[in-house]
Design an enzyme around this catalytic site. Structure first.
Site, mmCIF file in Angstrom:
data_model
loop_
_atom_site.group_PDB
_atom_site.id
_atom_site.type_symbol
_atom_site.label_atom_id
_atom_site.label_comp_id
_atom_site.label_asym_id
_atom_site.label_seq_id
_atom_site.Cartn_x
_atom_site.Cartn_y
_atom_site.Cartn_z
ATOM 1 N N LYS A 175 48.757 37.651 4.491
ATOM 2 C CA LYS A 175 48.259 36.952 3.412
ATOM 3 C C LYS A 175 47.654 38.203 2.648
ATOM 4 O O LYS A 175 46.736 38.806 2.976
ATOM 5 C CB LYS A 175 47.180 36.009 3.753
ATOM 6 C CG LYS A 175 46.394 35.321 2.460
ATOM 7 C CD LYS A 175 45.305 34.295 2.980
ATOM 8 C CE LYS A 175 44.770 33.620 1.995
ATOM 9 N NZ LYS A 175 43.588 34.689 1.237
ATOM 10 N N VAL A 212 43.853 28.155 2.989
ATOM 11 C CA VAL A 212 45.055 28.771 3.525
ATOM 12 C C VAL A 212 44.415 29.671 4.708
ATOM 13 O O VAL A 212 45.199 29.572 5.726
ATOM 14 C CB VAL A 212 45.906 29.301 2.382
ATOM 15 C CG1 VAL A 212 46.878 30.077 2.914
ATOM 16 C CG2 VAL A 212 46.307 28.294 1.534
ATOM 17 N N GLY A 213 43.594 30.416 4.239
ATOM 18 C CA GLY A 213 43.075 31.422 5.209
ATOM 19 C C GLY A 213 42.767 30.549 6.884
ATOM 20 O O GLY A 213 42.752 30.913 7.908
ATOM 21 N N GLU A 251 39.010 45.007 11.279
ATOM 22 C CA GLU A 251 38.175 46.280 10.760
ATOM 23 C C GLU A 251 37.501 45.710 9.506
ATOM 24 O O GLU A 251 37.872 45.163 8.619
ATOM 25 C CB GLU A 251 39.692 47.138 10.071
ATOM 26 C CG GLU A 251 39.292 48.603 9.594
ATOM 27 C CD GLU A 251 38.844 48.850 8.213
ATOM 28 O OE1 GLU A 251 37.562 48.814 8.394
ATOM 29 O OE2 GLU A 251 39.500 48.653 7.538
ATOM 30 N N CYS A 285 35.503 51.155 2.766
ATOM 31 C CA CYS A 285 34.636 50.720 3.993
ATOM 32 C C CYS A 285 34.217 52.042 4.531
ATOM 33 O O CYS A 285 33.229 52.076 5.124
ATOM 34 C CB CYS A 285 35.308 49.977 4.864
ATOM 35 S SG CYS A 285 36.964 50.467 5.391
ATOM 36 N N GLU A 381 26.307 46.933 2.978
ATOM 37 C CA GLU A 381 27.467 47.875 2.524
ATOM 38 C C GLU A 381 27.452 47.399 0.910
ATOM 39 O O GLU A 381 27.413 46.143 0.576
ATOM 40 C CB GLU A 381 28.819 47.558 3.183
ATOM 41 C CG GLU A 381 29.885 47.988 2.677
ATOM 42 C CD GLU A 381 30.941 47.740 3.262
ATOM 43 O OE1 GLU A 381 31.944 48.656 3.769
ATOM 44 O OE2 GLU A 381 31.424 46.472 3.679
#
Length: 479
Positions: A175, A212-213, A251, A285, A381
Site C-alpha cells: 500500500k 483500506v489500511g 520502522e 526519520c 519528531e
C-alpha cells in the site's frame, strides 16, 4: 491513468483522489482509490499465490523475477526519476542517491543474495537414548505480507520491503502512501508489464482511506505486516496485529542527536549539521535533528551553523542545483510551523528561519538555540528542516542527553579522535550511527532502531531474514 495491481491485473478504482506537486501546491495527477473490497481481493490473491503456486519454493523463479524487476527499473529509471521529483518534491540530486538509484540497488542485492543464501542449515547428529538423531533447520517464507509505506522516500521504502519479501518467497500486498501514490503505482505497472511474477504474488494498492489500511492489517489471511511511518501509527498497527498474533516489522520515528566533541573541526561539523537537516527538507526519520555542542563553544557553533543554513537556499526540486525542496503538504508545513512557534513561546531562541515560503509548501531552514532538552521541540519528531541546539557539559552529559529520547534510530558524532568518537558512539542506544560523516546507508547494511523507533531491521542479510520462518527437523538415523 495509473491503476492498481491486483492478482496480476492492472485495474481501476471506483473513484480517484488527487496527488499534489508539493513545489507548486497544484494537482499533479490522480490515483485510484482502492476500496475495502479490492483490498480483500488483493489479500485473497496473495493468499492463493502463496498456498497454491510454487512461488514460495521455487528459488530460481524468484531470482528470475527479481532480475527482471531490476532490469525494468533500470530501463525506466528516468521516467521514475521525473515522477519522484514532481510528486515527492525530492531534489533531483537526491534521486541519484537514496530517493531512487540506491533503492534500485536493493533489488539487485537481494537477487544476488538469494543465489548464495543457505536456506538449509545442518546441525549435525547427536546421540539420545542410544539412537543417532540428525537435526537441521530449513528457512521458509513467512507467508502473506502487508507492506505499508510512508511518503518521504517511497521508492526506498517500497523496494526495501518488496525485494527481501519476494526473495524470501512471500507474497505481498503493498500500500503506497496517500501523499505519493503515483510513484508506488509505477512500480506495480513495471511488475505487471515487464516481469514474470505469477498473478497474486505482488499486489499494489493506493488509498486515502484509513479503512483500506485497517483491512490490510487485521485480515486473518495476512501473516506479517511491515510498516514504515510514524510511531503513533505503528503503535496502532502493532495493536491491530496482536489480535491474530501477526509477525510485525516496524520502522518508525526518530529524534537523533549529532554530538560535536570539543576536539572536532567546528567548521566541518557545522556544515555537516546544516546539510543533514536540510536533506529533503528534514523529511527523514534518521536525520540528526538535535545538535549537541560543548557549552563553552555553544555560541560559536550556533553562528557557524546559522551561516551554513543561509547558504542552502530553497528551490525547485527539478533544478539539479537544488538541495532543499518543499515539504510534502500544507498539512505538514502547518505542523512544522506550529512546533517552531510553540518552541519560541516556551523560551527557545529563533536564530534563523521559521518562515513559510510560497508558492508550494516550502519552509525556511530553521535553527533554534537555548532549547530545553525535555521540551516538545527536543523530544518529538518534527519532520521538517528544523535543527535544535542543546549544550552539554562533558562526554557523559552528551551521552545522557543523546539517550534522553523515546526514540533510538540514528545519531552522529564529529570528533578529531576516531577512537574517542567510536567509544562514545557505542554508548548511544540507536540502531545506526555516523562517525565524522560516515555513511551507513546501503543495500547491504541493516537499518532500524531501538526503543520506539521500531522493531526489526531492513536491508542487508537481516532484511531478508525478517521475512523467513525457521523450521527445525530431526530424524532418527537408521543404521
Amino acid at each position: 491513468m495509473t491503476r492498481l495491481l491486483i492478482n496480476g491485473q492492472l485495474v481501476d478504482g471506483e473513484r480517484t483522489f488527487p496527488s499534489l506537486n508539493p513545489a507548486t501546491g497544484e494537482v499533479y495527477g490522480h490515483a485510484p482509490e482502492a476500496t475495502t473490497a479490492q483490498a480483500e481481493a488483493a489479500v485473497a490473491a496473495a493468499r492463493t499465490a502463496f498456498d497454491t503456486t510454487a512461488w514460495s519454493t521455487d528459488v530460481q523463479l524468484r531470482i528470475r523475477c527479481l532480475d527482471q524487476l531490476h532490469q525494468a527499473l533500470l530501463d525506466h529509471v528516468e521516467e521514475l526519476r521525473e515522477l519522484t521529483i514532481a510528486e515527492v518534491g525530492a531534489p533531483r540530486m537526491l534521486t541519484y542517491g537514496p530517493q531512487l538509484d540506491d533503492p534500485v540497488k536493493l533489488v539487485r542485492f537481494y537477487a544476488d543474495l538469494l543465489r548464495k543464501y543457505p536456506l538449509t542449515e545442518e546441525l549435525g547428529e547427536v546421540e539420545i537414548r542410544g539412537q543417532r538423531h540428525r537435526r537441521w533447520v530449513e528457512k521458509e517464507a513467512a507467508g502473506v505480507v502487508t507492506a505499508i509505506i510512508a511518503y518521504n522516500y517511497p521508492n526506498q521504502l517500497a523496494l526495501a520491503k518488496l525485494a527481501p519479501a519476494l526473495a524470501a518467497g512471500c507474497t505481498v500486498v503493498l500500500k503506497g502512501a496517500p501523499d505519493t501514490p503515483l510513484t508506488t503505482l509505477f512500480l506495480g505497472q513495471l511488475i505487471a508489464e515487464h516481469t514474470d511474477f505469477p498473478p497474486g504474488v505482488v499486489n499494489v494498492l493506493t488509498s486515502s482511506s484509513a479503512d483500506v489500511g485497517e483491512t490490510l492489517t487485521t485480515h486473518p489471511d495476512v501473516d506479517m505486516i511491515t510498516f514504515t511511518g510514524s510511531t503513533a501509527t505503528g503503535r496502532r498497527i502493532m495493536e491491530a496485529a496482536s489480535r491474530t498474533v501477526k509477525k510485525v516489522f516496524l520502522e518508525l520515528g526518530g529524534k537523533s542527536a549529532m554530538i560535536v566533541l570539543d576536539d572536532a573541526d567546528f567548521a566541518t561539523a557545522a556544515m555537516f549539521a546544516a546539510g543533514t537537516i536540510c536533506s529533503h527538507s528534514g523529511q527523514g526519520c534518521a536525520l540528526t535533528s538535535r545538535l549537541l555542542v560543548p557549552r563553552e563553544h555553544h555560541d560559536e557553533l550556533v553562528e557557524k551553523v546559522a551561516a551554513g543554513l543561509a547558504r542552502i537556499p530553497l528551490g525547485d526540486p527539478a533544478d539539479p542545483k537544488t538541495f532543499a525542496g518543499p515539504l510534502i503538504s500544507e498539512r505538514q508545513r502547518e505542523k512544522v510551523d506550529g512546533m517552531v512557534q510553540r518552541a519560541v513561546a516556551a523560551g527557545a531562541n529563533l536564530v534563523t528561519g521559521g518562515e513559510k515560503v510560497d508558492p508550494g509548501f516550502f519552509y525556511k531552514p530553521t535553527l533554534l538555540s537555548n532549547v530545553d532538552p525535555d521540551s516538545e521541540i527536543a523530544q518529538d519528531e518534527v519532520f521538517g528542516p528544523v535543527l535544535v541546539v542543546i549544550p552539554y557539559d562533558d562526554d557523559d552529559d552528551a551521552v545522557k542527553i543523546a539517550n534522553n529520547s523515546v526514540f533510538g534510530l540514528s545519531g552522529g558524532i564529529q570528533s578529531g579522535d576516531d577512537e574517542r568518537a567510536i567509544a562514545l558512539a557505542r554508548r548511544i542506544r540507536t540502531g545506526t550511527f555516523s562517525i565524522n560523516g560516515g555513511n551507513y546507508f546501503a543495500a547491504d547494511v541493516p537499518f532500524g532502531g531501538y526503543k520506539q523507533s521500531g522493531i526489526g531491521r531492513e536491508s542487508g542479510v537481516p532484511g531478508l531474514e525478517e521475512f523467513l520462518e525457521y523450521k527445525s527437523f530431526a530424524v532418527v538415523v537408521r543404521s
